[in-house]
Design a protein around this motif. Structure first.
Motif, PDB file in Angstrom:
ATOM      1  N   VAL A  81      29.529  52.451  41.033  1.00 30.79           N
ATOM      2  CA  VAL A  81      29.868  51.901  39.723  1.00 30.79           C
ATOM      3  C   VAL A  81      28.665  51.136  39.173  1.00 30.79           C
ATOM      4  N   ARG A  82      28.288  51.443  37.947  1.00 29.14           N
ATOM      5  CA  ARG A  82      27.176  50.753  37.308  1.00 29.14           C
ATOM      6  C   ARG A  82      27.511  49.285  37.026  1.00 29.14           C
ATOM      7  N   PRO A  83      26.503  48.441  36.892  1.00 23.28           N
ATOM      8  CA  PRO A  83      26.740  47.059  36.476  1.00 23.28           C
ATOM      9  C   PRO A  83      27.496  47.003  35.148  1.00 23.28           C
ATOM     10  N   GLY A  84      28.452  46.085  35.058  1.00 22.47           N
ATOM     11  CA  GLY A  84      29.187  45.888  33.816  1.00 22.47           C
ATOM     12  C   GLY A  84      30.362  46.807  33.597  1.00 22.47           C
ATOM     13  N   VAL A  85      30.457  47.903  34.346  1.00 21.04           N
ATOM     14  CA  VAL A  85      31.565  48.858  34.182  1.00 21.04           C
ATOM     15  C   VAL A  85      32.799  48.292  34.870  1.00 21.04           C
ATOM     16  N   ARG A  86      33.900  48.165  34.132  1.00 21.97           N
ATOM     17  CA  ARG A  86      35.109  47.555  34.684  1.00 21.97           C
ATOM     18  C   ARG A  86      36.034  48.568  35.361  1.00 21.97           C
ATOM     19  N   GLN A  87      35.863  49.846  35.083  1.00 17.43           N
ATOM     20  CA  GLN A  87      36.673  50.830  35.776  1.00 17.43           C
ATOM     21  C   GLN A  87      36.353  50.793  37.265  1.00 17.43           C
ATOM     22  N   THR A  88      37.388  51.000  38.083  1.00 15.35           N
ATOM     23  CA  THR A  88      37.235  50.982  39.532  1.00 15.35           C
ATOM     24  C   THR A  88      37.736  52.290  40.117  1.00 15.35           C
ATOM     25  N   ILE A  89      37.572  52.433  41.410  1.00 17.41           N
ATOM     26  CA  ILE A  89      38.033  53.654  42.064  1.00 17.41           C
ATOM     27  C   ILE A  89      39.545  53.810  41.954  1.00 17.41           C
ATOM     28  N   MET A  90      40.268  52.701  41.734  1.00 20.28           N
ATOM     29  CA  MET A  90      41.718  52.768  41.613  1.00 20.28           C
ATOM     30  C   MET A  90      42.174  53.159  40.214  1.00 20.28           C
ATOM     31  N   ASN A  91      41.241  53.355  39.282  1.00 20.72           N
ATOM     32  CA  ASN A  91      41.607  53.831  37.950  1.00 20.72           C
ATOM     33  C   ASN A  91      41.783  55.342  37.902  1.00 20.72           C
ATOM     34  N   PHE A  92      41.502  56.014  39.022  1.00 21.49           N
ATOM     35  CA  PHE A  92      41.525  57.471  39.041  1.00 21.49           C
ATOM     36  C   PHE A  92      42.363  57.984  40.209  1.00 21.49           C
ATOM     37  N   GLY A  93      43.142  59.025  39.961  1.00 20.15           N
ATOM     38  CA  GLY A  93      43.833  59.685  41.056  1.00 20.15           C
ATOM     39  C   GLY A  93      42.814  60.268  42.016  1.00 20.15           C
TER      40      GLY A  93
END
Length: 268
Positions: A187-199
């Motif tokens: 995950v790039r710096p500043g990106v709030r999406q996490t691995i749990m945002n995706f199936g």
């Protein structure tokens, strides 16, 4: 680079389950049913924790999300099992939307100004003792890819599927891509999406991914309380019992001790 593992331990989320419940009260009752949660603790102790505690690269956090409604006796047992696991952080939250709660919990422990490696992990699965090292090395090897994309997935698809019992472990090696265990994401710096945002089985539909078929990197627990096994028409999976050589190999690769399994599942 910061590495964060994430595990939901019977967290009563809104959504996120393949088992449907008519109300949140029913879901909490299901999750904390003594028979079910006893099985989850046995798998957590015998399968999940050994490989994580034995990581050759110990520089990571392992966040365990629980519900605020978890009975004290279960919370104390969880704390006791992770007492010698300094990377573990137990976080309690009230029920909430599954993906948002998981995202918020992960981001609360990460340095948002720095790149991050994340991996998801179920409480009845195991990873090899060098999984964190392989994940970190994969990110270094794919530095050019990471520089071009805000998210990049990594998936190790060769591992065991196994069922522990009072006699030891029935298991066999197989190859299944995007199964959700031994799966990570940069995950790039500043990106709030996490691995749990995706199936987990749709990771490659949302970002570039790199897959590895060697070495054996996981064991996926196979038991009656797997969420994915509660659906209708799920076929049983016959598994051969490991002999002494197989148990020795599993212990060397994933730190899973068949004698410990026999004691815990046999009530000894």
């Amino acid at each position: 680079m910061q590495v964060i593992g994430f595990c939901r331990f019977s967290y009563p989320a809104e959504g996120g389950f393949q088992v449907e419940h008519s109300s949140l009260t029913d879901r909490i009752a299901y999750l904390y049913d003594p028979v079910r949660i006893e099985e989850r603790f046995r798998h957590f102790e015998c399968l999940c924790l050994p490989g994580l505690k034995a990581q050759t690269d110990p520089d990571f956090l392992f966040v365990i999300l629980v519900g605020e409604a978890m009975p004290t006796r279960w919370l104390e047992r969880l704390a006791e099992l992770t007492d010698d696991f300094p990377q573990a952080v137990i976080v309690s939250r009230p029920p909430g939307p599954h993906r948002k709660v998981c995202q918020d919990v992960i981001n609360a422990v990460r340095d948002m100004d720095q790149p991050c490696l994340q991996f998801r992990h179920d409480d009845d699965d195991a990873v090899a003792i060098d999984f964190v090292a392989h994940l970190r090395q994969a990110a270094q090897d794919c530095a050019a890819l990471l520089a071009k994309h805000r998210l990049v997935g990594f998936d190790w698809n060769r591992g065991y599927v196994g069922r522990p019992d009072a006699k030891g472990l029935c298991a066999q090696v197989q190859v299944t891509p995007y199964w959700g265990v031994a799966q990570g994401m940069a995950v790039r710096p500043g990106v709030r999406q996490t691995i749990m945002n995706f199936g987990h089985n749709k990771l490659n539909q949302n970002m570039p991914t790199v897959t590895f078929t060697q070495p054996v990197m996981y064991l996926r627990g196979h038991n009656d309380h797997n969420d994915s096994r509660q659906k209708k028409h799920v076929k049983p999976m016959p598994l051969p019992r490991l002999d002494t050589a197989g148990e020795t190999e599993l212990k060397a690769r994933l730190a899973i001790d068949a004698d410990h399994i026999r004691r815990v599942f046999g009530g000894g």
